[in-house]
Design an enzyme around this catalytic site. Structure first.
Site: not given
Ligand SMILES: Cc1cc2nc3c(=O)[nH]c(=O)nc-3n(C[C@H](O)[C@H](O)[C@H](O)COP(=O)(O)O)c2cc1C
Ligand SMILES: Cc1cc2nc3c(=O)[nH]c(=O)nc-3n(C[C@H](O)[C@H](O)[C@H](O)COP(=O)(O)OP(=O)(O)OC[C@H]3O[C@@H](n4cnc5c(N)ncnc54)[C@H](O)[C@@H]3O)c2cc1C
Length: 645
Positions: A104, A174
């Site tokens: 990414q 961002y």
């Molecule tokens: C600890 C953490 C770090 C994350 N870091 C990023 C990231 O680096 N880039 C990004 O696009 N999304 C990031 N996200 C968002 C996740 O990719 C994802 O879209 C979000 O957690 C929703 O999915 P879920 O409900 O399955 O957790 C992060 C989420 C969490 C929980």
């Protein structure tokens, strides 16, 4: 092997990348990188653990394409060639597990505390950060060109490092979102103004990335399909832009949601949002453009994801926090072992909120291995002990499971007949039944792992003397505090636990004493049942932070239900149908009050410790028995005690 998940486990080809199945691990920042932004051993161990989990595609956490774009000083870098060897190791680790790997590519824009503090944060316009409240500097047109070039160069490095694809991070508030949104972009040049101009930066980034990686290398564009903020853009606004972005180079659209400044931390949505709640936006994008779309948002269950793909609502499904809670959930589900999956409870304590609040690197409140892969003992233990764990809450259950996993002979005692400790109550307020389910899951798993369970047994000193365990883990939790207030012993006074368990029926006009999580959730429980609630809290501000996802939802629900929250207030006296309150020296009588509910917290249970000390038995005290806190401390301390037996 049972395989009922045919849609999910069908391959998909995107350009030259053949993805073996439709499960995606989406990017998740870990804070595990080396201070200089290179990939660390901890990064590799964390990723290796997930790579063996069976995802078709793993997208790495953010990597900064330019030094001006780092969200934290140690964010992984892709802005210089020196990062390539570490990135190559990361790609290799992902490939080692059989998944395809995407890097990414990220620029934080204004959303970086350390850059804002140093006066170095840049953005399309000098408009305050939604998250940190400080103002960045407006980018020059030269800087815009420099960053477009930087995205392309970083993509090329990803290709050199052996990644199968790149993902351009255009989501979550961002830099790319900052250009797209009218709320953060008020430029008057060709990068600002109407929607078409505001989307130009994304278009040019995609074109440059495509130019550098060639036609056959897949490029994903991660978007917040909706800004989820008052006055922000919606998925319908993206309609004319999406085909342009596809033309510019996007082969995949990854349909995320919101920004870190959106209410309720919607990007990693709290438990109030049901599994798959965001997939409608993926579906809408699929109607607009003809490229594969990744759906994401609170997925924990492969069956639901399989249906989503079967119905054509998304082409791939991303499971974020579920990969933190249980990196093996895909394998377990494929084998039909759904009941063994440790389901994410969307508490956000160890993951996104820990990172945003600057509390450390990634963890998971219900999986003590996550983020600690380099410390995690594989076992078996060199010395296998006869260990007693006393207390069947999250601390004791986690300790017992970990100790059994390492080969110790474990007896677990719980004085109640049901497992879970305080989770039995934590599962009662609105939306929180998963807490109780997790407690039951822990009990069932402990049994499966060979722990000898003793429900309904209160351990005494005599039992320890007779049983003679080599080591004891005391996970006794806390006991309720009864405040010293005149009238507290009246018949209409009860405590939060009695209300939550249905031992005392809600009345019409309740006063809740204590505004911590237990008091707030009890107020929520009562007001959902139609009770008029007033809550008093001695602190000046709510200890339940609105910046946490669940905290935000809780405050909102209470406000909408008309619940009165009185801070900086104490209860002087309880009368049969009224209470006297004191705030800043002024007394006020609140009436009518036909129910008083005490929720002033817990104090640690300290029994047995002194006895174990005197007897010289090796022992550990963990969880709320140390001091009442949260589940993350309970599981972490329980696990660490088991690792040190
Ligand atoms: C600890 C953490 C770090 C994350 N870091 C990023 C990231 O680096 N880039 C990004 O696009 N999304 C990031 N996200 C968002 C996740 O990719 C994802 O879209 C979000 O957690 C929703 O999915 P879920 O409900 O399955 O957790 C992060 C989420 C969490 C929980
Ligand atoms: C309504 C409510 C909502 C909550 N919500 C959240 C939340 O959203 N997030 C969060 O992080 N935390 C929450 N908590 C707090 C969380 O549940 C506790 O921090 C956690 O359960 C502590 O775990 P523990 O194992 O240390 O103690 P406990 O869960 O209290 O377990 C201790 C166990 O030890 C047993 N025991 C004690 N003495 C003996 C003995 N002598 N012999 C045998 N057994 C004994 C007790 O019966 C008890 O079951 C909530 C709590 C409540 C009440």
């Amino acid at each position: 092997m049972v395989n009922l998940l045919n849609h999910l486990f069908s391959p998909i080809r995107i350009k030259k990348m053949e993805i073996p199945n439709r499960v995606v691990m989406p990017p998740m920042g870990t804070n595990l990188g080396n201070p200089d932004g290179t990939v660390s051993e901890a990064n590799l161990a964390y990723m290796k653990r997930r790579a063996r989990g069976g995802a078709g595609l793993i997208i790495t956490e953010i990597s900064a394409v330019h030094p001006t774009g780092m969200a934290i000083p140690s964010e992984l870098g892709s802005y210089e060639d020196r990062f390539i060897p570490g990135l190559k190791k990361l790609a290799d680790v992902i490939h080692g597990g059989g998944s395809k790997a995407a890097l990414q590519l990220h620029h934080t824009g204004r959303e970086s505390l350390f850059l804002l503090k140093a006066g170095k944060a840049i953005a399309p316009s000098p408009i305050r950060s939604l998250v940190f409240g400080m103002t960045p500097r407006e980018m020059t047109r030269e800087e815009i060109q420099e960053l477009i070039t930087a995205f392309g160069a970083a993509a090329f490095r990803a290709k050199q490092a052996g990644f199968d694809a790149v993902e351009v991070h255009g989501a979550h508030g961002y830099l790319l979102t900052q250009f797209l949104s009218a709320l953060s972009n008020q430029r008057t040049d060709e990068y600002g103004g109407d929607l078409n101009n505001r989307s130009r930066f994304i278009r040019e980034v995609l074109r440059e990335v495509r130019r550098r990686v060639g036609d056959e290398f897949p490029v994903s564009l991660r978007l917040s399909a909706e800004e989820f903020i008052k006055g922000g853009y919606t998925v319908e606004d993206l309609k004319p832009l999406l085909p342009e972005w596809v033309k510019a180079g996007a082969d995949i659209i990854h349909a995320s949601l919101g920004t870190h400044g959106s209410p309720a931390g919607i990007t990693s949505a709290p438990i109030e949002y049901p599994p798959g709640f965001n997939v409608g936006r993926a579906k809408r994008i699929k109607e607009i453009v003809n490229v594969p779309v990744i759906g994401v948002g609170r997925f924990t269950d492969l069956s639901l994801a399989d249906q989503v793909i079967g119905r054509g609502e998304a082409d791939l499904v991303a499971f974020g926090r579920q990969f933190l809670a249980d990196p093996d959930f895909v394998l377990k589900s494929r084998e039909g072992r759904f009941e063994d999956v440790r389901k994410c409870i969307a508490c956000n304590q160890g993951c996104i909120e820990r990172l945003i609040l600057g509390e450390g690197n990634i963890r998971c409140a219900i999986n003590p291995e996550t983020g600690q892969e380099t410390l995690y003992p594989q076992g078996p233990a060199a010395v296998r002990r006869k260990a007693w764990v006393i207390g069947g809450g999250p601390a004791g259950l986690t300790a017992a499971m970990e100790a059994a996993r390492l080969g110790h002979r474990v007896d677990l005692f719980e004085k109640e007949k049901d497992w879970g400790g305080q989770l039995r109550y934590a599962g009662k307020p609105p939306f929180k039944s998963v807490y109780q389910e997790w407690g039951e899951w822990l009990g069932a798993q402990a049994k499966k792992m060979g722990v000898t369970l003793h429900p309904g047994v209160e351990v005494t000193e005599k039992m320890i003397r007779d049983g003679n365990p080599e080591a004891v883990i005391l996970a006794l939790g806390g006991e309720k505090i009864v405040p010293d207030i005149p009238g507290i012993d009246l018949a209409h006074v009860c405590d939060a636990w009695q209300i939550l368990m249905g031992e005392v029926a809600p009345k019409k006009h309740a006063l809740v004493i204590g505004g911590g999580l237990i008091g707030m959730e009890t107020a929520d429980f009562l007001s959902q049942k139609g009770t008029h609630v007033t809550l008093v809290e001695v602190l000046k501000r709510s200890p339940v932070l609105k910046i946490t996802s669940h905290g935000y939802m809780l405050h909102t629900r209470l406000r909408e239900a008309g619940c009165k929250l009185l801070f900086d207030t104490t209860v002087k006296r309880v009368e049969p149908s009224s209470v006297t309150l004191v705030s800043q020296g002024t007394e006020e009588v609140l009436s009518p009050v036909d129910q008083v509910v005490v929720a002033v917290g817990l104090r640690p249970v300290t029994s047995l410790k002194k006895f174990l000390e005197e007897k010289g038995v090796r022992h550990f005290v963990v969880g709320d028995a140390v001091s009442p806190r949260r589940i993350i401390e309970a599981t972490e301390e329980g696990a660490k005690a088991a690792w040190s037996l």
